[in-house]
Design an enzyme around this catalytic site. Structure first.
Site, PDB file in Angstrom:
ATOM      1  N   LYS A 280      26.798  43.920  44.132  1.00  0.00           N
ATOM      2  CA  LYS A 280      27.592  42.769  44.591  1.00  0.00           C
ATOM      3  C   LYS A 280      27.838  41.703  43.528  1.00  0.00           C
ATOM      4  CE  LYS A 280      28.892  43.632  47.868  1.00  0.00           C
ATOM      5  NZ  LYS A 280      29.881  44.766  47.978  1.00  0.00           N
TER       6      LYS A 280
ATOM      7  N   SER B 179      26.658  37.849  49.431  1.00  0.00           N
ATOM      8  CA  SER B 179      27.537  39.014  49.371  1.00  0.00           C
ATOM      9  C   SER B 179      26.780  40.290  49.758  1.00  0.00           C
ATOM     10  CB  SER B 179      28.110  39.136  47.957  1.00  0.00           C
ATOM     11  OG  SER B 179      29.005  40.210  47.870  1.00  0.00           O
TER      12      SER B 179
ATOM     13  N   HIS C  52      23.838  50.842  39.182  1.00  0.00           N
ATOM     14  CA  HIS C  52      23.176  49.581  39.558  1.00  0.00           C
ATOM     15  C   HIS C  52      21.714  49.617  39.103  1.00  0.00           C
ATOM     16  CE1 HIS C  52      26.449  48.044  41.867  1.00  0.00           C
ATOM     17  NE2 HIS C  52      26.291  48.785  42.933  1.00  0.00           N
TER      18      HIS C  52
HETATM   19  P1  A3P Z   1      31.992  38.641  48.174  1.00  0.00           P
HETATM   20  O1  A3P Z   1      31.201  39.432  49.160  1.00  0.00           O
HETATM   21  O2  A3P Z   1      31.321  37.377  47.787  1.00  0.00           O
HETATM   22  O3  A3P Z   1      33.398  38.419  48.601  1.00  0.00           O
HETATM   23  P2  A3P Z   1      30.606  44.742  43.964  1.00  0.00           P
HETATM   24  O4  A3P Z   1      31.902  45.323  43.567  1.00  0.00           O
HETATM   25  O5  A3P Z   1      29.611  44.622  42.868  1.00  0.00           O
HETATM   26  O6  A3P Z   1      30.073  45.408  45.196  1.00  0.00           O
HETATM   27  O7  A3P Z   1      30.884  43.221  44.339  1.00  0.00           O
HETATM   28  C1  A3P Z   1      31.619  42.876  45.483  1.00  0.00           C
HETATM   29  C2  A3P Z   1      31.893  41.399  45.439  1.00  0.00           C
HETATM   30  O8  A3P Z   1      32.906  41.146  44.446  1.00  0.00           O
HETATM   31  C3  A3P Z   1      32.447  40.878  46.753  1.00  0.00           C
HETATM   32  O9  A3P Z   1      32.067  39.507  46.819  1.00  0.00           O
HETATM   33  C4  A3P Z   1      33.936  41.042  46.515  1.00  0.00           C
HETATM   34  O10 A3P Z   1      34.754  40.288  47.371  1.00  0.00           O
HETATM   35  C5  A3P Z   1      34.020  40.560  45.070  1.00  0.00           C
HETATM   36  N1  A3P Z   1      35.258  40.986  44.411  1.00  0.00           N
HETATM   37  C6  A3P Z   1      35.832  42.198  44.406  1.00  0.00           C
HETATM   38  N2  A3P Z   1      36.983  42.178  43.727  1.00  0.00           N
HETATM   39  C7  A3P Z   1      37.154  40.915  43.280  1.00  0.00           C
HETATM   40  C8  A3P Z   1      38.177  40.255  42.529  1.00  0.00           C
HETATM   41  N3  A3P Z   1      39.244  40.895  42.107  1.00  0.00           N
HETATM   42  N4  A3P Z   1      38.009  38.941  42.258  1.00  0.00           N
HETATM   43  C9  A3P Z   1      36.918  38.274  42.683  1.00  0.00           C
HETATM   44  N5  A3P Z   1      35.934  38.834  43.405  1.00  0.00           N
HETATM   45  C10 A3P Z   1      36.047  40.145  43.703  1.00  0.00           C
END
Ligand code: A3P
Length: 300
Positions: free
Chosen positions: A55, A145, A115
């Site tokens: 996340k 998140s 991860h």
């Molecule tokens: P939130 O849950 O705070 O919205 P991962 O890809 O490591 O699983 O992380 C997911 C997090 O990154 C989520 O955060 C998601 O919304 C955010 N995320 C994904 N794409 C993004 C983007 N283009 N810009 C900003 N945040 C992004």
């Protein structure tokens, strides 16, 4: 367990995957069962690895990297969902896929995701001196998140209530272990290896600057127009609507976006909507203690 056996197992609608430990780190049982094969993963010198604590902005970084590699060709980056384009090496979901199998079958040059904490990284990736991109996110937003992600993802434990999850996260009893150990472990390793260490908050604040760092690290060259195109296509709002980048292609019995969408908020500071004053004080105290021995600094 043999990799091909994994395909025959299924997770039922209500059930979640069981969890176990690998070298003290909580992991879904199917990952633990093939741990020896993951540990012995054979890297190639031109592999590029994207590493994060869950996340922290993995999917966002994957989309940026894929677009850099495809010189901003959006259609090429829509050739398949994120987890097919970029295998997640320790990921095994019965009936859905196995990252190790995908990686082994993929032609070079490969871009891979993990991860894993630094100490659990398959040694071959360091022996072959592979380039590694690490992205870290402030722990308060990271926790919020992760909480929502565990609610919607059957491949991870039920997070319980927010109050319960707050304690679980602080104790590091989540999959892939303690946030502190993860970000600090990779921070300490970054100067001994080819590791580019980035922050989610910097990417939000100045995407162009951070994308330029990625372009340079990957060894690519892009003109300004292409850079701007990549910034646009990897913005939260555009990625949210892209079925190849928003995890909507994963079956709902595994990821239920009606509980919480994968592309949830994509913001810095959302923790303020969740942390009580008491939780925030407790967190800050714990943070101070755990971060006393590092030069790593986060923006909240
Ligand atoms: P939130 O849950 O705070 O919205 P991962 O890809 O490591 O699983 O992380 C997911 C997090 O990154 C989520 O955060 C998601 O919304 C955010 N995320 C994904 N794409 C993004 C983007 N283009 N810009 C900003 N945040 C992004």
């Amino acid at each position: 367990m043999a990799l091909n056996k994994m395909k025959d197992m299924k997770i039922s609608e209500k059930e979640r995957l069981s969890m176990d430990y690998v070298k003290g780190i909580l992991q879904p049982t199917p990952t633990c069962e093939i741990w020896d094969q993951i540990w012995n993963f054979q890297a190639k010198p031109d592999d590029l690895l994207i590493s994060t604590y869950p996340k922290a902005g993995t999917t966002w970084t994957q989309e940026i990297v894929d677009l850099i590699q495809n010189k901003g060709d959006v259609e090429k980056s829509k050739r398949a969902p994120t987890h097919i384009r970029i295998p997640f090496i320790e990921w095994v979901i019965p009936g859905i896929g196995c990252g190790l199998e995908q990686a082994n079958a993929m032609p070079s040059p490969r871009t891979l995701k993990t991860h894993l904490p630094f100490d659990l990284l398959p040694p071959s990736l360091l022996e072959k001196n592979c380039k590694i991109i690490y992205v870290a996110r402030n722990p308060k937003d990271n926790m919020v998140s992760y909480y929502h992600f565990q609610r919607m993802n059957k491949g991870l434990p039920d997070p319980g209530t927010w109050e319960e999850y707050f304690e679980t996260f602080l104790a590091g009893k989540v999959c892939w272990g303690s946030w502190y150990d993860h970000v600090k472990g990779w921070w300490e390793a970054k100067d001994q290896h080819q590791i580019l260490y980035l922050f989610y908050e910097d990417m939000k604040k100045d995407p162009k600057k951070e994308i330029q760092k990625l372009v340079e690290f990957i060894g690519s060259k892009l003109d300004d127009e292409t850079l701007n195109k990549i910034i646009h296509h990897t913005s939260f709002d555009v990625m949210k609507e892209n079925p190849m980048a928003n995890y909507s292609s994963v079956p709902a019995e595994f990821m239920d976006h009606s509980i919480s969408p994968f592309m949830r908020k994509g913001a810095v500071g959302d923790w303020k909507n969740y942390f009580t004053v008491a939780q925030n004080e407790r967190f800050d105290e714990d943070y101070k203690k755990n971060m006393a021995n590092t030069s790593l600094v986060f923006q909240f």
